[in-house]
Design a protein around this motif. Structure first.
Motif, PDB file in Angstrom:
ATOM      1  N   ILE A 146       0.842  -1.207   0.000  1.00  0.00           N
ATOM      2  CA  ILE A 146       0.000   0.000   0.000  1.00  0.00           C
ATOM      3  C   ILE A 146       0.873   1.251   0.000  1.00  0.00           C
ATOM      4  N   THR A 147       1.940   1.208   0.789  1.00  0.00           N
ATOM      5  CA  THR A 147       2.849   2.367   0.855  1.00  0.00           C
ATOM      6  C   THR A 147       3.478   2.656  -0.513  1.00  0.00           C
ATOM      7  N   ARG A 148       3.947   1.623  -1.196  1.00  0.00           N
ATOM      8  CA  ARG A 148       4.555   1.809  -2.520  1.00  0.00           C
ATOM      9  C   ARG A 148       3.545   2.379  -3.517  1.00  0.00           C
ATOM     10  N   LEU A 149       2.325   1.854  -3.485  1.00  0.00           N
ATOM     11  CA  LEU A 149       1.300   2.352  -4.405  1.00  0.00           C
ATOM     12  C   LEU A 149       1.007   3.826  -4.150  1.00  0.00           C
ATOM     13  N   TRP A 150       0.892   4.184  -2.887  1.00  0.00           N
ATOM     14  CA  TRP A 150       0.608   5.576  -2.523  1.00  0.00           C
ATOM     15  C   TRP A 150       1.768   6.486  -2.941  1.00  0.00           C
ATOM     16  N   TRP A 151       2.981   6.014  -2.718  1.00  0.00           N
ATOM     17  CA  TRP A 151       4.176   6.797  -3.075  1.00  0.00           C
ATOM     18  C   TRP A 151       4.204   7.075  -4.586  1.00  0.00           C
ATOM     19  N   ARG A 152       3.894   6.050  -5.385  1.00  0.00           N
ATOM     20  CA  ARG A 152       3.904   6.233  -6.829  1.00  0.00           C
ATOM     21  C   ARG A 152       2.820   7.216  -7.284  1.00  0.00           C
ATOM     22  N   VAL A 153       1.665   7.171  -6.670  1.00  0.00           N
ATOM     23  CA  VAL A 153       0.588   8.095  -7.037  1.00  0.00           C
ATOM     24  C   VAL A 153       0.965   9.523  -6.691  1.00  0.00           C
ATOM     25  N   LEU A 154       1.566   9.726  -5.523  1.00  0.00           N
ATOM     26  CA  LEU A 154       1.982  11.077  -5.136  1.00  0.00           C
ATOM     27  C   LEU A 154       3.042  11.609  -6.087  1.00  0.00           C
ATOM     28  N   ALA A 155       3.971  10.730  -6.488  1.00  0.00           N
ATOM     29  CA  ALA A 155       5.017  11.166  -7.421  1.00  0.00           C
ATOM     30  C   ALA A 155       4.443  11.459  -8.797  1.00  0.00           C
ATOM     31  N   ARG A 156       3.462  10.687  -9.179  1.00  0.00           N
ATOM     32  CA  ARG A 156       2.885  10.869 -10.513  1.00  0.00           C
ATOM     33  C   ARG A 156       2.085  12.172 -10.604  1.00  0.00           C
ATOM     34  N   ARG A 157       1.366  12.506  -9.545  1.00  0.00           N
ATOM     35  CA  ARG A 157       0.546  13.716  -9.640  1.00  0.00           C
ATOM     36  C   ARG A 157       1.388  14.986  -9.524  1.00  0.00           C
ATOM     37  N   SER A 158       2.541  14.901  -8.840  1.00  0.00           N
ATOM     38  CA  SER A 158       3.408  16.077  -8.731  1.00  0.00           C
ATOM     39  C   SER A 158       4.462  16.116  -9.831  1.00  0.00           C
ATOM     40  N   GLN A 159       4.597  14.971 -10.552  1.00  0.00           N
ATOM     41  CA  GLN A 159       5.549  14.832 -11.644  1.00  0.00           C
ATOM     42  C   GLN A 159       6.993  15.070 -11.206  1.00  0.00           C
ATOM     43  N   ARG A 160       7.236  14.769  -9.947  1.00  0.00           N
ATOM     44  CA  ARG A 160       8.625  14.829  -9.471  1.00  0.00           C
ATOM     45  C   ARG A 160       8.760  13.879  -8.288  1.00  0.00           C
ATOM     46  N   HIS A 161       9.985  13.568  -7.987  1.00  0.00           N
ATOM     47  CA  HIS A 161      10.268  12.580  -6.956  1.00  0.00           C
ATOM     48  C   HIS A 161       9.813  13.090  -5.581  1.00  0.00           C
ATOM     49  N   VAL A 162       9.156  12.214  -4.837  1.00  0.00           N
ATOM     50  CA  VAL A 162       8.768  12.513  -3.451  1.00  0.00           C
ATOM     51  C   VAL A 162       9.815  11.901  -2.536  1.00  0.00           C
ATOM     52  N   PRO A 163      10.559  12.722  -1.792  1.00  0.00           N
ATOM     53  CA  PRO A 163      11.614  12.184  -0.920  1.00  0.00           C
ATOM     54  C   PRO A 163      11.070  11.141   0.044  1.00  0.00           C
ATOM     55  N   TRP A 164      11.871  10.112   0.287  1.00  0.00           N
ATOM     56  CA  TRP A 164      11.392   9.038   1.150  1.00  0.00           C
ATOM     57  C   TRP A 164      11.211   9.508   2.589  1.00  0.00           C
ATOM     58  N   HIS A 165      12.035  10.471   3.041  1.00  0.00           N
ATOM     59  CA  HIS A 165      11.872  10.951   4.422  1.00  0.00           C
ATOM     60  C   HIS A 165      10.513  11.639   4.591  1.00  0.00           C
ATOM     61  N   ARG A 166      10.016  12.283   3.520  1.00  0.00           N
ATOM     62  CA  ARG A 166       8.682  12.874   3.594  1.00  0.00           C
ATOM     63  C   ARG A 166       7.611  11.777   3.569  1.00  0.00           C
ATOM     64  N   MET A 167       7.810  10.779   2.728  1.00  0.00           N
ATOM     65  CA  MET A 167       6.856   9.681   2.665  1.00  0.00           C
ATOM     66  C   MET A 167       6.782   8.939   3.989  1.00  0.00           C
ATOM     67  N   ARG A 168       7.914   8.866   4.682  1.00  0.00           N
ATOM     68  CA  ARG A 168       7.926   8.194   5.965  1.00  0.00           C
ATOM     69  C   ARG A 168       7.049   8.929   6.972  1.00  0.00           C
ATOM     70  N   ARG A 169       7.000  10.251   6.880  1.00  0.00           N
ATOM     71  CA  ARG A 169       6.119  11.020   7.761  1.00  0.00           C
ATOM     72  C   ARG A 169       4.654  10.746   7.433  1.00  0.00           C
ATOM     73  N   TYR A 170       4.345  10.636   6.131  1.00  0.00           N
ATOM     74  CA  TYR A 170       2.969  10.304   5.739  1.00  0.00           C
ATOM     75  C   TYR A 170       2.561   8.935   6.283  1.00  0.00           C
ATOM     76  N   VAL A 171       3.491   7.985   6.182  1.00  0.00           N
ATOM     77  CA  VAL A 171       3.201   6.634   6.665  1.00  0.00           C
ATOM     78  C   VAL A 171       2.952   6.642   8.167  1.00  0.00           C
ATOM     79  N   ALA A 172       3.799   7.360   8.906  1.00  0.00           N
ATOM     80  CA  ALA A 172       3.649   7.407  10.355  1.00  0.00           C
ATOM     81  C   ALA A 172       2.325   8.059  10.762  1.00  0.00           C
ATOM     82  N   ARG A 173       1.853   9.000   9.948  1.00  0.00           N
ATOM     83  CA  ARG A 173       0.632   9.719  10.306  1.00  0.00           C
ATOM     84  C   ARG A 173      -0.630   8.958   9.915  1.00  0.00           C
ATOM     85  N   TRP A 174      -0.628   8.309   8.735  1.00  0.00           N
ATOM     86  CA  TRP A 174      -1.885   7.771   8.216  1.00  0.00           C
ATOM     87  C   TRP A 174      -1.960   6.251   8.107  1.00  0.00           C
TER      88      TRP A 174
END
Length: 497
Positions: free
Chosen positions: A443-471
């Motif tokens: 689920i985390t990988r799928l969410w990460w890819r969607v976030l990167a696709r909609r912003s059209q740039r790489h989403v840093p993993w340290h930021r994604m880790r905060r999203y995971v911890a929160r949600w």
């Protein structure tokens, strides 16, 4: 129950129940057990009318328990009780899809009391008419589509009321190893019963069975005859026949059949249990008492059931007899999904001595069951999430995330949290941690890819880790060990016999 008894139901004080522990032990010894939570009336409003209605069903339940051959002739007045219909209405899903008439839960509730009184009057005088169900499809894990039916709102209400009344009788009849769609029972209790049975009984062979197209092939004629074993009130029987004969509306065409009951209606699970109670449960209960030479356990959930045998000869003879029994009532075992396999505490050693490899595994209620050992070297049943189920869920989440791609981040996070939490609540059984972690990572990988696709740039993993911890909630085991929970539920009795 005779007509004069039905008229006096509301003035009868229910008999004081037996001591709970004694009652449970006695029923378990007979191969059946009454279930708590039979009726939502236990939590009903404390009004005089609701109390009298509760007492009336308690009398039905008491008579049914005392006399297994009693036929009830006065039941319809329990169904068209406005209070009971109101409880049925509020038990429905608010956002469920409407039936062929387009009526929604919220619109119906705008004039709820007038609508319920009108519905009760039509049921009472026989003017109620069942509507055809609207056909819908859901995707199965094997890629095929499962047909479902969407009844109209009023059909759902009346069906729920009928189920509540009939449960007062049939919950005293149904056997202990039947778990599907019964009050107070759940898939996890069935899973616990199966695991405890394999671990504590002399089980060396497992019959993993599946009935081919059960809901599409059960005979209306046989079903009505089974209902009439207990129900002599022709008005209740006619209600059931109306739902069976209402047919399905698909692409503007009404389709009727003399076999099958549409999945999706409130009455369908009870009718399915009733059919299999007479066709399978009572038969197999007698077979293992009279013909089996060793121990036999049974766990059934709807049309899926698993049997455990001490001896292979018993398993083979039972399977052959079961095929003949089902053929008599228009049912067949699925040739690909029905298997006899060596399974149990001695399976690994026996197969190793014959140089046949590890024991086979089998699937039941979304879990793959396999033989394993604890850290102390003791035999146990390992339950892991079925791979096909997990893959199908991840595929569905991937499509939904793409559809929600441009939603605000908190909305996406809330959706992901609900998906993972629901998955953990069902699959969070002991020793299934690796599967839970794998699902959360997917689920985390799928969410990460969607976030990167909609912003059209790489989403840093340290930021994604905060999203995971929160949600994303942690993948924790939330169910106790089967021996612990099953022992508490049965208080020493057996729900496999």
């Amino acid at each position: 129950m005779m007509h004069d008894q039905g008229k006096s139901d509301r003035s009868v004080v229910p008999t004081k129940p037996l001591n709970k522990a004694q009652e449970r032990a006695a029923e378990a010894g007979e191969g059946r057990e009454r279930t708590k939570g039979n009726s939502p009336e236990g939590n009903a409003d404390r009004t005089q009318r609701r109390a009298s209605a509760h007492s009336a069903l308690e009398r039905v339940r008491h008579v049914a328990q005392q006399d297994g051959k009693q036929r009830f002739t006065a039941l319809l007045h329990h169904v068209y009780d406005v209070d009971r219909l109101r409880v049925a209405y509020f038990a429905l899903k608010r956002e469920a899809a409407p039936g062929v008439d387009g009526e929604t839960w919220r619109h119906y509730g705008e004039a709820l009391e007038d609508n319920l009184r009108d519905l009760a009057g039509r049921v009472q005088r026989g003017a109620y008419r069942a509507q055809p169900v609207r056909r819908a499809y859901i995707l199965k894990t094997d890629g095929r589509q499962r047909p479902l039916g969407v009844p109209t709102l009023e059909d759902k209400i009346v069906q729920r009321a009928v189920v509540e009344v009939l449960n007062a009788m049939y919950e005293t009849d149904f056997l202990g190893f039947s778990y599907g769609f019964r009050p107070g029972r759940s898939p996890h209790l069935a899973l616990d019963a199966l695991t405890v049975g394999i671990m504590t009984r002399k089980v060396n062979w497992v019959l993993d069975a599946d009935i081919r197209g059960f809901f599409d092939t059960l005979s209306h004629e046989w079903l009505v005859r089974f209902v009439e074993h207990r129900v002599a009130d022709r008005r209740i029987v006619r209600l059931i026949q109306k739902w069976l004969n209402a047919g399905v509306l698909e692409e503007g065409h009404r389709i009727q059949s003399e076999v099958g009951t549409v999945q999706g209606g409130s009455i369908s699970p009870l009718l399915a249990n009733l059919y299999l109670h007479y066709v399978f449960d009572l038969w197999v209960h007698q077979w293992r008492r009279r013909q089996a030479h060793g121990e036999v356990i049974v766990v059934r959930f709807a049309d899926d059931f698993v049997m455990g045998f001490e001896h292979r000869d018993d398993a083979e003879h039972c399977l052959a007899a079961l095929r003949e029994r089902f053929a008599r009532f228009g049912l067949t075992l699925h040739p690909e999904k029905t298997r006899l396999l060596e399974f149990g505490r001695s399976a690994a050693a026996n197969r190793r001595a014959r140089d046949e490899g590890k024991p086979e595994s089998f699937n039941f209620l979304g879990f793959t069951h396999s033989c394993a050992k604890t850290r102390k070297g003791r035999f146990t049943v390992l339950r892991r999430t079925m791979r096909t189920r997990m893959q199908a869920k991840l595929k569905a989440v991937k499509l939904e995330l793409r559809r929600r791609m441009h939603q605000p981040l908190p909305d996406l996070g809330a959706y992901v949290r609900a998906v993972v939490a629901g998955h953990v609540r069902y699959y969070g059984v002991p020793m299934n941690g690796p599967s839970l972690y794998a699902f959360a990572r997917g689920i985390t990988r799928l969410w990460w890819r969607v976030l990167a696709r909609r912003s059209q740039r790489h989403v840093p993993w340290h930021r994604m880790r905060r999203y995971v911890a929160r949600w994303i909630p942690p993948a924790r085991i939330c169910h106790p060990y089967p021996l612990v929970r099953f022992g508490v539920v049965t208080q020493g009795g057996s729900r496999m016999r």
